[in-house]
Design an enzyme around this catalytic site. Sequence first.
Site, mmCIF file in Angstrom:
data_model
loop_
_atom_site.group_PDB
_atom_site.id
_atom_site.type_symbol
_atom_site.label_atom_id
_atom_site.label_comp_id
_atom_site.label_asym_id
_atom_site.label_seq_id
_atom_site.Cartn_x
_atom_site.Cartn_y
_atom_site.Cartn_z
ATOM 1 N N ALA A 89 133.767 14.354 99.462
ATOM 2 C CA ALA A 89 135.016 15.082 99.282
ATOM 3 C C ALA A 89 135.883 14.489 98.168
ATOM 4 O O ALA A 89 136.935 15.048 97.853
ATOM 5 C CB ALA A 89 135.813 15.093 100.594
ATOM 6 N N LYS A 135 137.516 27.632 92.820
ATOM 7 C CA LYS A 135 137.836 27.411 91.397
ATOM 8 C C LYS A 135 136.576 27.196 90.561
ATOM 9 O O LYS A 135 136.611 27.306 89.334
ATOM 10 C CB LYS A 135 138.757 26.201 91.234
ATOM 11 C CG LYS A 135 139.983 26.165 92.132
ATOM 12 C CD LYS A 135 140.946 27.282 91.856
ATOM 13 C CE LYS A 135 142.232 27.148 92.662
ATOM 14 N NZ LYS A 135 142.066 27.260 94.130
ATOM 15 N N ASN A 175 141.723 28.280 99.405
ATOM 16 C CA ASN A 175 142.889 27.424 99.556
ATOM 17 C C ASN A 175 143.084 27.009 101.013
ATOM 18 O O ASN A 175 142.964 27.831 101.919
ATOM 19 C CB ASN A 175 144.138 28.171 99.078
ATOM 20 C CG ASN A 175 144.095 28.466 97.595
ATOM 21 O OD1 ASN A 175 144.512 27.662 96.781
ATOM 22 N ND2 ASN A 175 143.562 29.618 97.231
ATOM 23 N N VAL A 176 143.419 25.733 101.192
ATOM 24 C CA VAL A 176 143.641 25.196 102.534
ATOM 25 C C VAL A 176 145.135 25.167 102.823
ATOM 26 O O VAL A 176 145.912 24.579 102.064
ATOM 27 C CB VAL A 176 143.037 23.785 102.668
ATOM 28 C CG1 VAL A 176 143.342 23.204 104.038
ATOM 29 C CG2 VAL A 176 141.533 23.832 102.434
ATOM 30 N N ARG A 258 150.720 30.878 85.266
ATOM 31 C CA ARG A 258 150.646 29.569 84.625
ATOM 32 C C ARG A 258 149.330 29.394 83.874
ATOM 33 O O ARG A 258 148.330 30.047 84.184
ATOM 34 C CB ARG A 258 150.769 28.461 85.675
ATOM 35 C CG ARG A 258 152.113 28.426 86.381
ATOM 36 C CD ARG A 258 152.131 27.325 87.425
ATOM 37 N NE ARG A 258 151.097 27.520 88.435
ATOM 38 C CZ ARG A 258 150.857 26.680 89.436
ATOM 39 N NH1 ARG A 258 151.554 25.563 89.533
ATOM 40 N NH2 ARG A 258 149.912 26.930 90.314
#
Length: 327
Positions: A89, A135, A175-176, A258
């Site tokens: 991780a 991603k 996403n977490v 962004r």
Amino acid sequence: MQSKIDLSLFDGKNVLLTGGTGSFGKKFTEIVLREFNPNSLRIYSRGEFNQYLMKQEFNDKRLRFLIGDVRDRDRLYRAMNGIDIVVHAAALKQVPACEYNPIEAIKTNIDGSVNVIDAAIDNSVEKVMAISTDKAVHPVNLYGATKMVAEKLFVQGNTYTGKGRTRFSCVRYGNVIGSRGSVIPLFNEQKKSGVLTITDERMTRFWLTLDQGVRFVLNSIQQMRGGEIFVPKIPSMKITDLAEAIAPEATKEFTGIRPGEKLHEIMITEDESRHVKEFPDHFVIEPEFSFWKRENTPSGKELPDNFRYSSDINDKWLTSEQLKKML
């Protein structure tokens, strides 16, 4: 998520967790120590203070704390001695930081992955599960690009095993909720000022909780045969709905997308879908170039032509009430 986890999965096993003091690592440690019975769980990370805090929090004799960086090949070799299962991780994850320090991102996310693979094979580790991200699919920033390469390395790492027992797989998810780097802590902070900044009102994201992410990883370790990328079926949510759920009374200010950001996230592309198996609650991306022998792979449903698993065309959506419960 997925089939029921066999509670004997870690019985008598020695487990190594890289990046073990992060959000995922702490939740993984909590669940494994509470629900399973490993012989030992080695936390491998760079920060001594975070390890000290984690040791105080868990206070479990099965825990071992090893200072080390995945860039350090020799240290990884020593850390993996006697290890049965590795969960990888560790990564540099902040998009702007990776763009500003591109070589550092490559050293950790790519070179570090090579070191994990080599150390695992040479120590005869049984299973290695790498944590990836949406991603990595059609990457638009360096972080995503390094994770895409890392996925390729872990899938094809099985080729290097030869007649050894080591097998490599990945999990890829979205996403977490509430993790470091998530937009939710930012919104909670901005809520105090009464103004939430949103980059683009069209934006959507996949969401899951830390608990769901860890249990998906555990299930995938149980099922892996080597070379798969496991993808959970999880809900999407519009960023505007997320903001409304967290701070309905706040003003929403749109600032523009962004650099390095996507409107929507993709977890399976149209090209990948040709070698994907679908199951009731997850997908398995099978390796296209399996130069090694694969046995006992489960049979799943094939996907239709041009299938894409994307956050904007998902068939599962989070409601505000569901999000509040998850929070």
